[in-house]
Scaffold this motif. Sequence first.
Motif, PDB file in Angstrom:
ATOM      1  N   ASP A   1       0.848  -1.186   0.000  1.00  0.00           N
ATOM      2  CA  ASP A   1       0.000   0.000   0.000  1.00  0.00           C
ATOM      3  C   ASP A   1       0.893   1.248   0.000  1.00  0.00           C
ATOM      4  O   ASP A   1       1.910   1.307   0.700  1.00  0.00           O
TER       5      ASP A   1
ATOM      6  N   GLY B   1       0.480   4.027   1.299  1.00  0.00           N
ATOM      7  CA  GLY B   1       0.594   4.618   2.633  1.00  0.00           C
ATOM      8  C   GLY B   1       1.693   3.964   3.433  1.00  0.00           C
ATOM      9  O   GLY B   1       2.434   4.627   4.170  1.00  0.00           O
TER      10      GLY B   1
ATOM     11  N   ALA C   1      -0.555   8.888   2.201  1.00  0.00           N
ATOM     12  CA  ALA C   1      -1.922   8.707   2.688  1.00  0.00           C
ATOM     13  C   ALA C   1      -2.327   9.982   3.415  1.00  0.00           C
ATOM     14  O   ALA C   1      -1.475  10.680   3.966  1.00  0.00           O
TER      15      ALA C   1
ATOM     16  N   LEU D   1      -3.258  11.553  -4.632  1.00  0.00           N
ATOM     17  CA  LEU D   1      -3.948  10.275  -4.422  1.00  0.00           C
ATOM     18  C   LEU D   1      -5.253  10.274  -5.212  1.00  0.00           C
ATOM     19  O   LEU D   1      -5.758  11.345  -5.574  1.00  0.00           O
TER      20      LEU D   1
ATOM     21  N   TRP E   1      -7.219   7.721   4.328  1.00  0.00           N
ATOM     22  CA  TRP E   1      -7.358   7.452   2.892  1.00  0.00           C
ATOM     23  C   TRP E   1      -5.956   7.257   2.330  1.00  0.00           C
ATOM     24  O   TRP E   1      -5.154   8.190   2.314  1.00  0.00           O
ATOM     25  N   THR E   2      -5.641   6.039   1.893  1.00  0.00           N
ATOM     26  CA  THR E   2      -4.288   5.763   1.404  1.00  0.00           C
ATOM     27  C   THR E   2      -4.295   5.693  -0.120  1.00  0.00           C
ATOM     28  O   THR E   2      -5.352   5.583  -0.750  1.00  0.00           O
TER      29      THR E   2
ATOM     30  N   GLY F   1      -7.868   4.019  -4.180  1.00  0.00           N
ATOM     31  CA  GLY F   1      -7.417   4.257  -2.816  1.00  0.00           C
ATOM     32  C   GLY F   1      -8.065   3.278  -1.848  1.00  0.00           C
ATOM     33  O   GLY F   1      -8.985   2.545  -2.216  1.00  0.00           O
TER      34      GLY F   1
ATOM     35  N   SER G   1      -1.110  14.600   6.125  1.00  0.00           N
ATOM     36  CA  SER G   1      -0.715  13.313   5.549  1.00  0.00           C
ATOM     37  C   SER G   1      -0.171  12.425   6.663  1.00  0.00           C
ATOM     38  O   SER G   1       0.191  12.927   7.732  1.00  0.00           O
ATOM     39  N   THR G   2      -0.127  11.131   6.385  1.00  0.00           N
ATOM     40  CA  THR G   2       0.402  10.223   7.411  1.00  0.00           C
ATOM     41  C   THR G   2       1.930  10.303   7.490  1.00  0.00           C
ATOM     42  O   THR G   2       2.529   9.645   8.324  1.00  0.00           O
TER      43      THR G   2
END
Length: 287
Positions: free
Chosen positions: A27, A29, A35, A66, A96-97, A106, A153-154
Amino acid sequence: MSREPLALAVLGEGVVDASQPWLHADDAGVLRGRAAFETMRVYAGRPFRLERHLARLVGSAAVLGLPAPDPAALAPLAGQAVEAAAVADCVLRVVWTGGREQDERGVGFALVTALPEGLEQQRGRGLSLASLQLAIGAHARQSSPWLLPGVKSTSYAVNMAAQNEAHRRGADDALFLSAEGIVLEGPTSNVWLREGELLVTPPLDLGILAGVTRDSLLAAAVETGPAVQEQKFGLERLAAADEIFTSSSVREVMPVVVLDGRTVGDGRPGRAAAAMQEALRRAAQTA
Ligand SMILES: Cc1ncc(COP(=O)(O)O)c(C=O)c1O
């Protein structure tokens, strides 16, 4: 309280077993930190300003490149997770990745966890902050979308490392300064000062996150007073303020009583922080 998630709902799956893995190892993310996420408080079973958070998620996803998340699908997913958690007051994250490398879709999920412990004790005591250089000019940050100004963002490793450094210096949290020494925001909060009857918070054109709580407090201040302005200011003005506080969805309004080892105001949580906290809770009750 257990730190296990209270509930998890995955887009296309519904409510699932949170103890099982639900993301693939490829993924975006996971592999690249690509993400977007939102964190909000749930009051009496209702996520506070969910639409506003989902709108910010859409904006963050666009800057990150994304696929576009669909608020019309994520809102009911969040509702399902909150319902499954069956806890009136808790924390909701909507993530949401970029999804798996080989497909264009996503991955969305809604995760509900317990509120962190000790928040009210911390509010009663007040926080200490350590100011840290972001080593980048406010203007460069604002005009360089690839630096992700104002994007949730992550890729928050820098923010978390700043919090670790603040802890190492004996403070509760960090406060970011631009290369020019302009006060920006905390790693997970916006910042405010009070001078007499005036409240001041840094403007969004500094590339800071448009906090949903910040927005709620601005609206509350405009409605009921005190006077409020969005202004740029440096560390000296902040240190000389009568009062400092931070705002964020989970910790709400947190008074700051120590900045870089020096006492702020009279060293006690201030009246504006208390009034803003009350206003925020009122807004949450009537939302
Ligand atoms: C960098 C940053 N600034 C400000 C905030 C406060 O935003 P909100 O009030 O929407 O929680 C956050 C929240 O996590 C944040 O990460």
